[in-house]
Design a protein around this motif. Structure first.
Motif, PDB file in Angstrom:
ATOM      1  N   PRO A   5       0.895  -1.198   0.082  1.00 16.92           N
ATOM      2  CA  PRO A   5      -0.060  -0.047  -0.056  1.00 16.92           C
ATOM      3  C   PRO A   5       0.819   1.280  -0.125  1.00 16.92           C
ATOM      4  CG  PRO A   5      -0.964  -1.525   1.712  1.00 16.92           C
ATOM      5  CD  PRO A   5       0.501  -2.096   1.151  1.00 16.92           C
ATOM      6  N   ALA A   6       2.054   1.406   0.683  1.00 17.02           N
ATOM      7  CA  ALA A   6       2.698   2.469   0.729  1.00 17.02           C
ATOM      8  C   ALA A   6       3.252   2.898  -0.823  1.00 17.02           C
ATOM      9  CB  ALA A   6       3.955   2.128   1.701  1.00 17.02           C
ATOM     10  N   ALA A   7       3.414   1.682  -1.502  1.00 17.18           N
ATOM     11  CA  ALA A   7       3.706   2.108  -2.897  1.00 17.18           C
ATOM     12  C   ALA A   7       2.932   2.762  -3.788  1.00 17.18           C
ATOM     13  CB  ALA A   7       4.384   0.824  -3.585  1.00 17.18           C
ATOM     14  N   LEU A   8       1.840   2.600  -3.302  1.00 23.63           N
ATOM     15  CA  LEU A   8       0.551   3.264  -3.714  1.00 23.63           C
ATOM     16  C   LEU A   8       0.357   4.842  -3.236  1.00 23.63           C
ATOM     17  CD1 LEU A   8      -1.788   0.319  -4.295  1.00 23.63           C
ATOM     18  CD2 LEU A   8      -0.275   1.399  -5.932  1.00 23.63           C
ATOM     19  N   GLY A   9       1.134   5.275  -2.118  1.00 21.16           N
ATOM     20  CA  GLY A   9       0.813   6.414  -1.595  1.00 21.16           C
ATOM     21  C   GLY A   9      -0.229   6.110  -0.347  1.00 21.16           C
ATOM     22  N   LEU A  10      -0.584   5.012  -0.192  1.00 18.14           N
ATOM     23  CA  LEU A  10      -1.387   4.635   1.089  1.00 18.14           C
ATOM     24  C   LEU A  10      -0.649   4.570   2.126  1.00 18.14           C
ATOM     25  CD1 LEU A  10      -3.851   2.673  -1.012  1.00 18.14           C
ATOM     26  CD2 LEU A  10      -4.047   4.958  -0.528  1.00 18.14           C
ATOM     27  N   HIS A  11      -0.315   5.476   3.121  1.00 15.57           N
ATOM     28  CA  HIS A  11       0.448   5.443   4.367  1.00 15.57           C
ATOM     29  C   HIS A  11      -0.328   5.064   5.485  1.00 15.57           C
ATOM     30  CE1 HIS A  11       3.793   6.294   1.582  1.00 15.57           C
ATOM     31  NE2 HIS A  11       3.325   7.506   1.190  1.00 15.57           N
ATOM     32  N   ALA A  35     -19.396   0.770   2.396  1.00 12.98           N
ATOM     33  CA  ALA A  35     -17.961   0.116   2.470  1.00 12.98           C
ATOM     34  C   ALA A  35     -17.885  -0.305   0.923  1.00 12.98           C
ATOM     35  CB  ALA A  35     -18.209  -1.101   3.353  1.00 12.98           C
ATOM     36  N   SER A  36     -18.722  -0.940   0.312  1.00 10.28           N
ATOM     37  CA  SER A  36     -18.166  -1.456  -1.077  1.00 10.28           C
ATOM     38  C   SER A  36     -18.082  -0.207  -2.061  1.00 10.28           C
ATOM     39  CB  SER A  36     -19.412  -2.299  -1.553  1.00 10.28           C
ATOM     40  OG  SER A  36     -20.712  -1.542  -1.891  1.00 10.28           O
ATOM     41  N   ARG A  37     -18.505   0.689  -1.723  1.00  9.33           N
ATOM     42  CA  ARG A  37     -18.180   1.999  -2.760  1.00  9.33           C
ATOM     43  C   ARG A  37     -16.975   2.800  -2.488  1.00  9.33           C
ATOM     44  NH1 ARG A  37     -21.948   5.692  -1.973  1.00  9.33           N
ATOM     45  NH2 ARG A  37     -23.004   4.835  -0.492  1.00  9.33           N
ATOM     46  N   THR A  38     -16.431   2.714  -1.003  1.00  7.83           N
ATOM     47  CA  THR A  38     -15.349   3.442  -0.615  1.00  7.83           C
ATOM     48  C   THR A  38     -14.228   2.586  -1.009  1.00  7.83           C
ATOM     49  OG1 THR A  38     -16.915   4.004   1.161  1.00  7.83           O
ATOM     50  CG2 THR A  38     -14.394   4.392   1.207  1.00  7.83           C
ATOM     51  N   PRO A  39     -13.264   3.112  -1.999  1.00  9.39           N
ATOM     52  CA  PRO A  39     -12.180   2.398  -2.474  1.00  9.39           C
ATOM     53  C   PRO A  39     -10.856   2.396  -1.473  1.00  9.39           C
ATOM     54  CG  PRO A  39     -12.158   4.674  -3.269  1.00  9.39           C
ATOM     55  CD  PRO A  39     -13.531   4.475  -2.636  1.00  9.39           C
ATOM     56  N   GLU A  40     -11.029   3.050  -0.343  1.00 13.26           N
ATOM     57  CA  GLU A  40     -10.100   2.945   0.841  1.00 13.26           C
ATOM     58  C   GLU A  40     -10.259   1.994   1.678  1.00 13.26           C
ATOM     59  OE1 GLU A  40     -10.252   7.203  -0.595  1.00 13.26           O
ATOM     60  OE2 GLU A  40     -11.602   5.975  -0.024  1.00 13.26           O
ATOM     61  N   ILE A  41     -11.552   1.036   1.610  1.00 10.98           N
ATOM     62  CA  ILE A  41     -11.971   0.154   2.313  1.00 10.98           C
ATOM     63  C   ILE A  41     -11.467  -1.063   1.594  1.00 10.98           C
ATOM     64  CG2 ILE A  41     -13.759  -1.155   3.481  1.00 10.98           C
ATOM     65  CD1 ILE A  41     -15.057   1.479   4.077  1.00 10.98           C
ATOM     66  N   ALA A  42     -10.485  -1.842   2.014  1.00 12.43           N
ATOM     67  CA  ALA A  42      -9.930  -2.946   1.415  1.00 12.43           C
ATOM     68  C   ALA A  42     -10.450  -4.234   1.660  1.00 12.43           C
ATOM     69  CB  ALA A  42      -8.304  -3.245   1.697  1.00 12.43           C
ATOM     70  N   SER A  43     -11.197  -4.297   2.791  1.00 13.15           N
ATOM     71  CA  SER A  43     -11.855  -5.679   3.314  1.00 13.15           C
ATOM     72  C   SER A  43     -12.861  -5.219   4.236  1.00 13.15           C
ATOM     73  CB  SER A  43     -10.979  -6.723   3.677  1.00 13.15           C
ATOM     74  OG  SER A  43     -10.407  -6.564   4.821  1.00 13.15           O
ATOM     75  N   THR A  44     -14.027  -6.046   4.442  1.00  8.09           N
ATOM     76  CA  THR A  44     -15.313  -5.907   5.360  1.00  8.09           C
ATOM     77  C   THR A  44     -15.279  -7.498   5.801  1.00  8.09           C
ATOM     78  OG1 THR A  44     -15.977  -3.867   3.779  1.00  8.09           O
ATOM     79  CG2 THR A  44     -17.444  -4.874   5.544  1.00  8.09           C
ATOM     80  N   LEU A  45     -15.330  -7.429   7.263  1.00 12.30           N
ATOM     81  CA  LEU A  45     -15.962  -8.642   7.789  1.00 12.30           C
ATOM     82  C   LEU A  45     -17.329  -8.137   8.532  1.00 12.30           C
ATOM     83  CD1 LEU A  45     -12.275  -9.702   9.254  1.00 12.30           C
ATOM     84  CD2 LEU A  45     -13.694 -10.547   7.387  1.00 12.30           C
ATOM     85  N   ARG A  46     -18.481  -9.061   8.556  1.00 13.02           N
ATOM     86  CA  ARG A  46     -19.567  -8.854   9.190  1.00 13.02           C
ATOM     87  C   ARG A  46     -19.076  -9.807  10.591  1.00 13.02           C
ATOM     88  NH1 ARG A  46     -25.739  -9.813   7.812  1.00 13.02           N
ATOM     89  NH2 ARG A  46     -26.570  -9.353  10.122  1.00 13.02           N
ATOM     90  N   VAL A  47     -19.145  -9.502  11.773  1.00 15.06           N
ATOM     91  CA  VAL A  47     -18.653 -10.341  12.925  1.00 15.06           C
ATOM     92  C   VAL A  47     -20.083 -10.354  13.701  1.00 15.06           C
ATOM     93  CG1 VAL A  47     -16.422  -9.738  12.495  1.00 15.06           C
ATOM     94  CG2 VAL A  47     -17.840  -8.251  14.045  1.00 15.06           C
ATOM     95  N   THR A  48     -19.906 -11.212  14.626  1.00 17.47           N
ATOM     96  CA  THR A  48     -21.022 -11.425  16.008  1.00 17.47           C
ATOM     97  C   THR A  48     -20.211 -10.425  17.105  1.00 17.47           C
ATOM     98  OG1 THR A  48     -19.879 -13.340  16.736  1.00 17.47           O
ATOM     99  CG2 THR A  48     -21.621 -13.443  15.431  1.00 17.47           C
ATOM    100  N   GLY A  49     -21.120 -10.084  18.150  1.00 18.52           N
ATOM    101  CA  GLY A  49     -20.657  -9.448  19.428  1.00 18.52           C
ATOM    102  C   GLY A  49     -21.188  -7.904  19.156  1.00 18.52           C
TER     103      GLY A  49
END
Length: 170
Positions: A68-74, A95-109
């Motif tokens: 990510p740092a090579a892409l300027g995402l520090h 979340a699906s439309r936001t390019p900065e969000i690389a992954s999304t997990l739906r969790v319990t709790g």
């Protein structure tokens, strides 16, 4: 990358940015074999047609890992979002439309979603956090260091061994 025959559909995909065919790398075992290196026996068997292990292995694909740092995402952060069931689909859509969000997990709790975010600077992270906060309380943690992921193993076959190993470590 191994050169592919122009007639081989398995080795060609369309590059959507250029609208022309682009070569796709073959599986790692084929690459190793092409260069005269024999892959480990288990890997070789998993890719052979008719192998007993082939039916048990579920490889869903291969991926390139980009720094990510090579892409300027520090700025790397993990965002936890607590939302309501009524707001969940809208939060997932954002979340699906936001390019900065690389992954999304739906969790319990208490939390509903855990999001892995890469931004160029703190100001953009603030914008992402503010946008998510419309759907409920957020907790943001900056990542100081990411360690390499461990490969998946057959947990069922090694559970006893691992438990014994952990018991000895105490």
């Amino acid at each position: 990358m191994i050169p592919c025959s122009n007639n081989s559909a398995a080795c060609i995909r369309t590059d959507s940015r250029r609208s022309r065919p682009a070569a796709v790398s073959p599986p790692p075992s084929a690459y190793l074999t092409h260069h005269g290196i024999q892959p480990p026996r288990r890997t070789r068997q998993e890719f052979q047609e008719g192998s007993p292990q082939r039916a048990e292995v579920s490889i869903t694909g291969y991926r390139a890992v980009v720094d990510p740092a090579a892409l300027g995402l520090h700025v790397h952060a993990v965002i936890r979002l607590r939302t309501t069931h009524a707001q969940l689909s809208r939060a997932l859509d954002l979340a699906s439309r936001t390019p900065e969000i690389a992954s999304t997990l739906r969790v319990t709790g208490e939390d509903c979603l855990i999001l892995d975010v890469y931004c160029p600077q703190a100001g953009r992270l603030e914008e992402v956090v503010d946008a998510l906060a419309r759907y409920g309380p957020v907790t943001t943690s900056l990542v100081l260091r990411a360690y390499p992921p461990k490969p998946l193993t057959d947990a069922g076959g090694n559970a006893g061994t691992r438990r014994g190993h952990l018991d000895r470590a105490r």
